[in-house]
Design an enzyme around this catalytic site. Structure first.
Site, mmCIF file in Angstrom:
data_model
loop_
_atom_site.group_PDB
_atom_site.id
_atom_site.type_symbol
_atom_site.label_atom_id
_atom_site.label_comp_id
_atom_site.label_asym_id
_atom_site.label_seq_id
_atom_site.Cartn_x
_atom_site.Cartn_y
_atom_site.Cartn_z
ATOM 1 N N ILE A 108 -3.996 1.289 -5.117
ATOM 2 C CA ILE A 108 -3.720 0.843 -6.475
ATOM 3 C C ILE A 108 -3.198 2.027 -7.286
ATOM 4 O O ILE A 108 -3.419 3.177 -6.936
ATOM 5 C CB ILE A 108 -4.955 0.192 -7.149
ATOM 6 C CG1 ILE A 108 -6.166 1.116 -7.114
ATOM 7 C CG2 ILE A 108 -5.277 -1.133 -6.506
ATOM 8 C CD1 ILE A 108 -7.396 0.517 -7.779
ATOM 9 N N ASP A 109 -2.500 1.715 -8.340
ATOM 10 C CA ASP A 109 -1.795 2.714 -9.131
ATOM 11 C C ASP A 109 -2.755 3.727 -9.760
ATOM 12 O O ASP A 109 -3.919 3.419 -10.018
ATOM 13 C CB ASP A 109 -1.007 1.979 -10.215
ATOM 14 C CG ASP A 109 -0.223 2.921 -11.092
ATOM 15 O OD1 ASP A 109 0.592 3.676 -10.553
ATOM 16 O OD2 ASP A 109 -0.432 2.903 -12.329
ATOM 17 N N LYS A 110 -2.244 4.896 -10.011
ATOM 18 C CA LYS A 110 -3.029 5.979 -10.622
ATOM 19 C C LYS A 110 -3.791 5.503 -11.859
ATOM 20 O O LYS A 110 -4.984 5.753 -12.002
ATOM 21 C CB LYS A 110 -2.087 7.124 -10.998
ATOM 22 C CG LYS A 110 -2.729 8.219 -11.844
ATOM 23 C CD LYS A 110 -1.695 9.250 -12.275
ATOM 24 C CE LYS A 110 -2.333 10.275 -13.202
ATOM 25 N NZ LYS A 110 -1.339 11.287 -13.667
ATOM 26 N N GLN B 168 -2.226 1.559 -18.919
ATOM 27 C CA GLN B 168 -1.981 0.120 -18.848
ATOM 28 C C GLN B 168 -3.308 -0.624 -18.663
ATOM 29 O O GLN B 168 -4.194 -0.177 -17.946
ATOM 30 C CB GLN B 168 -1.016 -0.239 -17.718
ATOM 31 C CG GLN B 168 -1.549 -0.054 -16.317
ATOM 32 C CD GLN B 168 -1.042 1.229 -15.671
ATOM 33 O OE1 GLN B 168 -0.484 2.089 -16.347
ATOM 34 N NE2 GLN B 168 -1.216 1.359 -14.367
#
Length: 351
Positions: A159-161, A306
């Site tokens: 999963i994204d940073k 985000q």
């Protein structure tokens, strides 16, 4: 020989989702002599060592005519051979680092981690230390799988940073191969919670659209018309809470493309709140009053990333065959932003 390759890993970005394996499909030539399938694959796939092929066979990841076979199966003309296997080792030394890991489950085959926002999953361009993999290499320093130059030991997805939430990491080659197959066959259960700008007109729906790198900016991804560019991507969403100018949605992944939820939600007009890559870090809904703008900026400070959290993760245990399902609480920064919006809406309704 006819060959198709599905290569979902892209090392240039740190994707929000993405399987950590590669898939090959080959159609055996009419003139092929009987040959062991492991030798056949070694001869036809670049960087496919005998050990990688054997590990895939042991996990049941070599299929002939859609049925699992052992490595001693002999291919014959017309056979359709497919294999799912992890990526080859790369020459990048992993330095074990004592990085705090939020482990929610562990046994001798795998570990489930609740990743904090801000933590890069694996080393890559610009991030060679301080990653989740560096922390795993320290925690699992006595395991063979983590004692190598592989920058992705045990990883079957990522999963994204700046996305928080649940990830499963394999501790053995068998678990890595079997879990990889589940991600490839889309049998895992993955649900995210996101805060997005605006409120979707339909309370639930499905977003379909190929996702690929933007031709204008290689650092971001975009939706393309089917067959034009990119790879098939499917996201199912459901409205959880209407917060006026923003809303909470649950997103269930059918595929795991890079930045999939972020790209798909922008595509339907609802970028993720404070997503600076896809335009969500601007005031996209609401009034022009300076007081309101200041309120939004305060929310951005509370949630400086985000608004996306990998809340639920489900899979079949690679050895026991038991259904495993995990759920995680929203992070304090995410929950803080939600509470702020709830207070704003309730006070506005009292006016």
């Amino acid at each position: 020989m006819h060959e198709e390759k599905e290569d979902i890993l892209d090392g240039q970005n740190e994707p929000e989702e993405g399987e950590m394996f590669e898939h090959y499909k080959l159609l055996v030539d009419p003139g092929q002599n009987l040959l062991r399938v492991d030798k056949y694959l070694v001869n036809r796939i670049d960087n496919a060592s005998r050990s990688r092929i054997q590990a895939a066979a042991d996990a049941g990841n070599i299929l002939v005519n859609k049925k699992s076979v052992k490595s001693n199966y002999k291919v014959k003309p017309g056979d359709e051979v497919s294999i799912v296997m992890d990526y080859p080792r790369r020459e990048l030394k992993i330095v074990p680092e004592d990085i705090p890991l939020n482990i929610v489950y562990e046994d001798d085959q795998l570990v489930v981690i609740n990743k904090q926002a801000g933590l890069v999953v694996h080393p890559g361009h610009g991030n060679y230390t301080g990653t989740l993999v560096n922390g795993l290499a320290y925690y699992f320093k006595d395991l063979p799988l983590f004692n190598s130059a592989d920058p992705r030991p045990g990883l079957v997805h990522r999963i994204d940073k700046n996305t928080s939430g649940l990830m499963v990491v394999a501790k053995t080659e068998l678990a890595k191969n079997k879990l990889s197959m589940q991600f490839f066959e889309k049998t895992t259960k993955r649900e995210y919670v996101a805060m997005v700008w605006g409120v979707p007109k339909e309370p639930e729906g499905t977003i379909e659209g190929n996702i690929g790198r933007s031709q204008k900016d290689r650092q971001v991804f975009t939706v393309y018309l089917e067959g034009e560019h990119g790879k098939t991507a499917v996201t199912h969403y459901k409205l959880l809470e209407d917060l006026g100018y923003v809303s909470l949605v649950a997103c269930r992944l059918e595929t795991g493309r890079t930045h999939q939820i972020r790209v798909h939600m922008k595509y339907i007009g609802h970028p993720l709140f404070n997503d600076d890559t896809y335009g969500g870090d601007q005031v996209l809904r609401g009034t022009t009053f300076s007081k309101y703008k200041q309120f939004v900026m305060n929310c951005f400070k509370i949630l400086p990333r985000q608004a996306l959290h990998a809340k639920t993760l489900g899979f079949v245990h690679p050895v026991t065959g038991k259904e495993m399902l995990f759920d995680s609480e929203l992070t304090s920064d995410f929950q803080g932003a939600i509470d702020k919006w709830r207070d704003y809406i309730s006070n506005r309704n009292l006016e």
